[in-house]
Scaffold this active site. Structure first.
Site, short mmCIF file in Angstrom:
data_model
loop_
_atom_site.label_atom_id
_atom_site.label_comp_id
_atom_site.label_asym_id
_atom_site.label_seq_id
_atom_site.Cartn_x
_atom_site.Cartn_y
_atom_site.Cartn_z
N ASP A 105 0.87 -1.18 0.00
CA ASP A 105 0.00 0.00 0.00
C ASP A 105 0.91 1.23 0.00
O ASP A 105 1.25 1.79 1.05
CB ASP A 105 -0.89 -0.03 1.25
CG ASP A 105 -1.86 1.16 1.29
OD1 ASP A 105 -1.69 2.10 0.49
OD2 ASP A 105 -2.78 1.14 2.14
N HIS A 134 18.38 11.87 -18.90
CA HIS A 134 17.03 11.62 -19.39
C HIS A 134 17.05 11.48 -20.92
O HIS A 134 16.41 10.61 -21.49
CB HIS A 134 16.10 12.79 -19.04
CG HIS A 134 15.48 12.66 -17.69
ND1 HIS A 134 14.77 11.56 -17.29
CD2 HIS A 134 15.47 13.50 -16.62
CE1 HIS A 134 14.35 11.72 -16.06
NE2 HIS A 134 14.76 12.88 -15.63
#
Ligand code: MEV
Length: 449
Positions: free
Chosen positions: A302, A399
């Site tokens: 969770d 990136h």
């Protein structure tokens, strides 16, 4: 309590050079080879479509399909002296590469006497104590109500323990009762909240805490002479925390453009920026959660609960603070991260999700404290990698290199051609899809000549 590493290392060595250049099938083979005698894993659990629709239909409501994410392992990790592969499921490029690079920086170098025999990350995991809250409103006399509750605490604790016999057998169970007065008057009258502190062992604990709070609420309200309000666990799990430490020698911090001491100083300055400014601290912590959440998603946890707890913990002093800080030391950089981390290795999605079970197996995780240690370590690793990139060349170059590989693949390149196309795109600074198709077509022609 330190996290309990598995008795033998789940990996012979997690240092796999060039792993990122392999195809997914070859990565599976390399992983099995590196896992040695532990390597009997059924990768069908993470094949496309591995979660059957019937299982998915039993997990949540109104199911109309399943939703896939890339599943990867970060390499190079050594945690508490044990080499392992860190499972990560995430949609954002660079996170897995960042974690692996930072883990490499934290490893001891065999040829460096100053780090030999040490290195990697060390963790300390607290006992897995969660808090259940029982809110009592409309208490006419909060002083008398709180006193009655404090007096009854030993009896409440005994009752709580009797309600959780199986958890008690496993060495856990309710450990303390706390009484806090929140308001003496107001729209809800006098408000008191009772905290039940419960050692949940290997369970995340939400279900058992909520059941306990519901079972005890009426008795608590009667004792306080008020009305039972909410009965639910708190996600600010400050009794269930992980601390991770690492030391990175200057030599491992150096980049092609910047010597190690300069990078070290720049990362320490970036840490101070986050310590001074909540606007920066939020982004700094986002970089930590990049690693933490990716492990939590892969292992079926969770992650919203952990996110909520992490940010509440970051703000506990009244100012929003970074969860990890970095300090310069003689010849290197010391990092420390502390955060709450409520995870479980029994119950929850692990009952149903085959990929989550495989993720735990690959990392050699058999206990919740070890899983918490690994998730927090992934967090300090992605934080380190982000700060190093920001403090030197900026994050866009890395990136772009990854983006270039993605475009090369989308253009049709496979194997070595992916790197060739990507390298040419990155060198030209023109990292676009049509350029990738052109470069790929030209390289194919050149190879068939
Ligand atoms: C991007 O996902 C995360 C970073 O913004 C973290 C940071 O700024 O420290 C690069």
């Amino acid at each position: 309590m330190s996290s309990s590493p598995p008795p033998s290392s789940p990996a012979r060595s997690s240092r796999l050079t060039g792993f990122f250049k392999l195809t997914p099938a070859n990565r599976r083979a390399a992983l099995l080879a590196a896992l040695g005698h532990n390597g009997h894993h059924d990768f069908r659990a993470i094949d496309p479509g591995a979660l059957p629709i019937d299982l998915a239909d039993g997990m949540i409501e109104n199911v109309i399909g399943t939703y896939a994410l890339p599943f990867a392992v970060a390499v190079n990790f050594r945690i508490d002296g044990v080499d392992l592969f860190v499972p990560m499921a995430v949609e954002e490029p660079s996170i897995v590469a960042a974690a692996s690079n930072a883990a490499r920086m934290a490893r001891p170098s065999p040829d460096d006497a100053s780090t030999a025999g040490q290195g990697g990350f060390t963790t300390h995991v607290s006992a897995p104590v969660m808090i259940g809250q029982i809110q009592i409103t409309h208490v006419a006399d909060v002083v008398a109500g709180a006193a009655a509750l404090r007096e009854a605490s030993p009896a409440l604790l005994a009752e709580a323990r009797a309600l959780l016999p199986r958890l008690m057998e496993r060495g856990g169970g309710p450990v303390a009762v706390d009484v806090r007065t929140l308001a003496t008057q107001g729209p809800d009258g006098g408000v008191i909240v009772v905290h039940l502190h419960v050692d949940c062992r290997d369970a995340m604990g939400a279900n058992l805490i909520n059941t306990l709070c519901e079972a005890l609420a009426d008795r608590v309200a009667t004792l306080a002479r008020g009305r039972a309000g909410l009965r639910i666990l708190s996600n600010l799990t400050d009794g269930r925390t992980v601390t991770v430490r690492c030391h990175i020698p200057d030599a491992h911090l150096a980049s092609p453009d910047a010597p190690g001491p300069a990078v070290r100083a720049a990362i320490a300055a970036a840490s101070r920026f986050a310590e001074l400014d909540p606007y920066r601290a939020a982004t700094h912590n986002k970089g930590i959660m990049n690693g933490v959440d990716a492990v939590l998603v892969a292992t079926g946890q969770d992650w919203r609960a952990v996110e909520a707890g992490a940010h509440a913990f970051a703000a506990m002093t009244g100012a929003y603070r970074p969860l990890a800080i970095w300090r310069e030391t003689e010849g290197g950089l010391d990092g420390v991260l502390e955060m709450p981390l409520a995870v479980g290795t029994v119950g929850g999605a692990l009952h149903t999700h085959p990929g989550a079970r495989l993720a735990l197996e690959l990392a050699g995780v058999t206990s919740a404290d070890r899983l918490a240690a690994i998730a927090a370590t992934a967090g300090i690793a992605t934080n380190l990698a982000a700060l190093r990139a920001l403090a030197t060349e900026g994050i866009q170059r890395g990136h772009m290199a990854l983006h270039a590989r993605g475009l090369a693949r989308a253009a049709g390149a496979t194997g070595e051609l992916v790197e060739l196309v990507a390298a040419e795109l990155a060198a030209s600074g023109d990292v676009k899809a049509d350029r990738a198709r052109e470069v790929y077509a030209r390289l194919c022609q050149e190879m068939t000549r």
